[in-house]
Design a protein around this motif. Sequence first.
Motif, short mmCIF file in Angstrom:
data_model
loop_
_atom_site.label_atom_id
_atom_site.label_comp_id
_atom_site.label_asym_id
_atom_site.label_seq_id
_atom_site.Cartn_x
_atom_site.Cartn_y
_atom_site.Cartn_z
N MET A 1 -6.07 -33.72 1.55
CA MET A 1 -7.49 -33.98 1.37
C MET A 1 -8.28 -33.13 2.34
O MET A 1 -7.92 -33.02 3.49
CB MET A 1 -7.78 -35.46 1.65
N SER A 2 -9.36 -32.52 1.88
CA SER A 2 -10.12 -31.64 2.75
C SER A 2 -11.59 -31.66 2.37
O SER A 2 -11.94 -31.66 1.20
CB SER A 2 -9.59 -30.20 2.64
N ARG A 3 -12.45 -31.72 3.39
CA ARG A 3 -13.89 -31.62 3.18
C ARG A 3 -14.45 -30.65 4.20
O ARG A 3 -13.79 -30.25 5.15
CB ARG A 3 -14.54 -33.00 3.32
N SER A 4 -15.70 -30.28 4.05
CA SER A 4 -16.25 -29.18 4.84
C SER A 4 -16.48 -29.53 6.28
O SER A 4 -16.52 -28.66 7.13
CB SER A 4 -17.57 -28.70 4.22
N SER A 5 -16.67 -30.79 6.63
CA SER A 5 -16.96 -31.13 8.01
C SER A 5 -16.62 -32.59 8.27
O SER A 5 -16.45 -33.39 7.36
CB SER A 5 -18.44 -30.88 8.34
N ALA A 6 -16.53 -32.92 9.59
CA ALA A 6 -16.26 -34.29 9.97
C ALA A 6 -17.49 -35.16 9.74
O ALA A 6 -18.60 -34.79 10.07
CB ALA A 6 -15.86 -34.34 11.45
N ILE A 7 -17.29 -36.32 9.15
CA ILE A 7 -18.38 -37.25 8.87
C ILE A 7 -18.09 -38.54 9.62
O ILE A 7 -17.02 -39.12 9.49
CB ILE A 7 -18.51 -37.52 7.37
N ASP A 10 -15.58 -41.77 8.73
CA ASP A 10 -14.39 -41.48 7.93
C ASP A 10 -13.20 -42.26 8.46
O ASP A 10 -13.03 -42.44 9.66
CB ASP A 10 -14.07 -39.98 7.96
N ALA A 11 -12.35 -42.71 7.57
CA ALA A 11 -11.18 -43.49 7.96
C ALA A 11 -10.17 -42.59 8.68
O ALA A 11 -9.90 -41.48 8.24
CB ALA A 11 -10.54 -44.10 6.72
N PRO A 12 -9.59 -43.09 9.79
CA PRO A 12 -8.57 -42.30 10.51
C PRO A 12 -7.23 -42.37 9.79
O PRO A 12 -6.28 -43.03 10.24
CB PRO A 12 -8.53 -42.99 11.88
N ASP A 13 -7.13 -41.66 8.66
CA ASP A 13 -5.97 -41.79 7.78
C ASP A 13 -4.93 -40.69 8.01
O ASP A 13 -3.97 -40.58 7.25
CB ASP A 13 -6.41 -41.77 6.32
N GLY A 14 -5.10 -39.87 9.05
CA GLY A 14 -4.15 -38.81 9.33
C GLY A 14 -3.73 -38.79 10.78
O GLY A 14 -4.12 -39.66 11.57
N PRO A 56 -9.42 -38.81 10.98
CA PRO A 56 -9.66 -38.53 9.56
C PRO A 56 -9.03 -37.21 9.13
O PRO A 56 -9.00 -36.24 9.89
CB PRO A 56 -11.19 -38.46 9.47
N ARG A 57 -8.55 -37.15 7.91
CA ARG A 57 -7.99 -35.91 7.33
C ARG A 57 -9.13 -35.09 6.73
O ARG A 57 -9.37 -35.13 5.53
CB ARG A 57 -6.93 -36.26 6.30
N ILE A 58 -9.81 -34.35 7.59
CA ILE A 58 -10.97 -33.56 7.20
C ILE A 58 -10.88 -32.21 7.88
O ILE A 58 -10.02 -31.98 8.73
CB ILE A 58 -12.28 -34.27 7.60
N ASP A 59 -11.77 -31.30 7.51
CA ASP A 59 -11.89 -30.02 8.21
C ASP A 59 -12.80 -30.21 9.41
O ASP A 59 -13.96 -30.63 9.25
CB ASP A 59 -12.47 -28.95 7.28
N TYR A 60 -12.31 -29.88 10.60
CA TYR A 60 -13.08 -30.09 11.82
C TYR A 60 -13.84 -28.81 12.19
O TYR A 60 -13.23 -27.78 12.46
CB TYR A 60 -12.15 -30.50 12.97
N PRO A 61 -15.18 -28.86 12.22
CA PRO A 61 -15.94 -27.67 12.60
C PRO A 61 -15.73 -27.36 14.08
O PRO A 61 -15.45 -28.25 14.88
CB PRO A 61 -17.39 -28.07 12.31
N ASN A 62 -15.90 -26.09 14.44
CA ASN A 62 -15.75 -25.67 15.83
C ASN A 62 -17.01 -26.02 16.63
O ASN A 62 -17.59 -25.16 17.29
CB ASN A 62 -15.50 -24.16 15.91
N SER A 63 -17.39 -27.27 16.61
CA SER A 63 -18.56 -27.71 17.36
C SER A 63 -18.17 -27.91 18.82
O SER A 63 -16.99 -28.08 19.16
CB SER A 63 -19.11 -29.01 16.79
N ARG A 64 -19.17 -27.91 19.68
CA ARG A 64 -18.90 -28.11 21.11
C ARG A 64 -18.23 -29.46 21.33
O ARG A 64 -17.28 -29.58 22.13
CB ARG A 64 -20.21 -28.03 21.90
N VAL A 91 -4.23 -31.22 11.13
CA VAL A 91 -4.09 -32.65 10.83
C VAL A 91 -2.95 -32.85 9.83
O VAL A 91 -2.91 -32.18 8.79
CB VAL A 91 -5.39 -33.23 10.24
N ALA A 92 -2.05 -33.76 10.16
CA ALA A 92 -0.96 -34.13 9.24
C ALA A 92 -1.36 -35.37 8.44
O ALA A 92 -2.23 -36.14 8.85
CB ALA A 92 0.32 -34.41 10.03
N SER A 93 -0.68 -35.56 7.32
CA SER A 93 -1.01 -36.71 6.47
C SER A 93 -0.58 -38.02 7.12
O SER A 93 -1.26 -39.04 6.99
CB SER A 93 -0.34 -36.55 5.11
#
Length: 258
Positions: A1-7, A10-14, A56-64, A91-93
Amino acid sequence: MSRSSAIEGDAPDGKYLYGIIEAADDAQFETPGIGTGAPVHTLRCGRLAAVVSDAPRIDYPNSRRNMLAHTRVIEEVMARHTLLPVCFGTVASDAEAVVEKILRPRRDELLERLGLMQDRVELGLKATWHEDVVFEEVLAENPAIRKLRDSLVGRPAEKTHFDRVRLGEQIGQALERKRLEDEQRILDRLRSFVHMTKLNKPIGDRMVLNAAFLVEAAQERALDQAVRAMDADWSARLGFKYVGPVPPYNFVTITIHW
């Protein structure tokens, strides 16, 4: 599962991975994990352990915020263990994927890399010219360049375009020769204290050296003193930025493809 940024929410499913260590027992760490701030702990397979947190199993932006969360965990782990850092945002499943796709099949490779890093640290050094000083050196050492530069003074740019391009090329070539000479001079001063060297591309026209060193922990103090001595000897023409110990990303970063 992948999305553009951390929200947020989101459930910590990974399982978010920070690095690989060698550990005989399970371990917990105090620094909160990335994303939801979940506890950081180990997943073990024999002598190997992955440092993870529920996330969460998401794409993590390179934010500070994200980079600081990742880095702070790495720093705490490094204070207690030899560490192979994993690339940011991995992130692993689930726990089974960490064991069956990383720790078990890559056991020999990971143990070998941990052996390479045992009792060693990464230190970084950047050296940069003082701009006015090095430009005057180029003119003093290259009469032809000085003569061409002087011939353009006061003449209109539109009538001297090609000469100005030629001057820029000649100055660039002279600076690169001087950069290589200074780079070698610096490395020669440090070579006896360093186990491995990684030369990265200099950033900008003034940077002479952009290097990472893998150093025996017992040699760290001697390298520190050598860098201070260089700074004292060459401060009129060079500035130094010396950092570390830092995670050994230049030597053993673990990349994982699911």
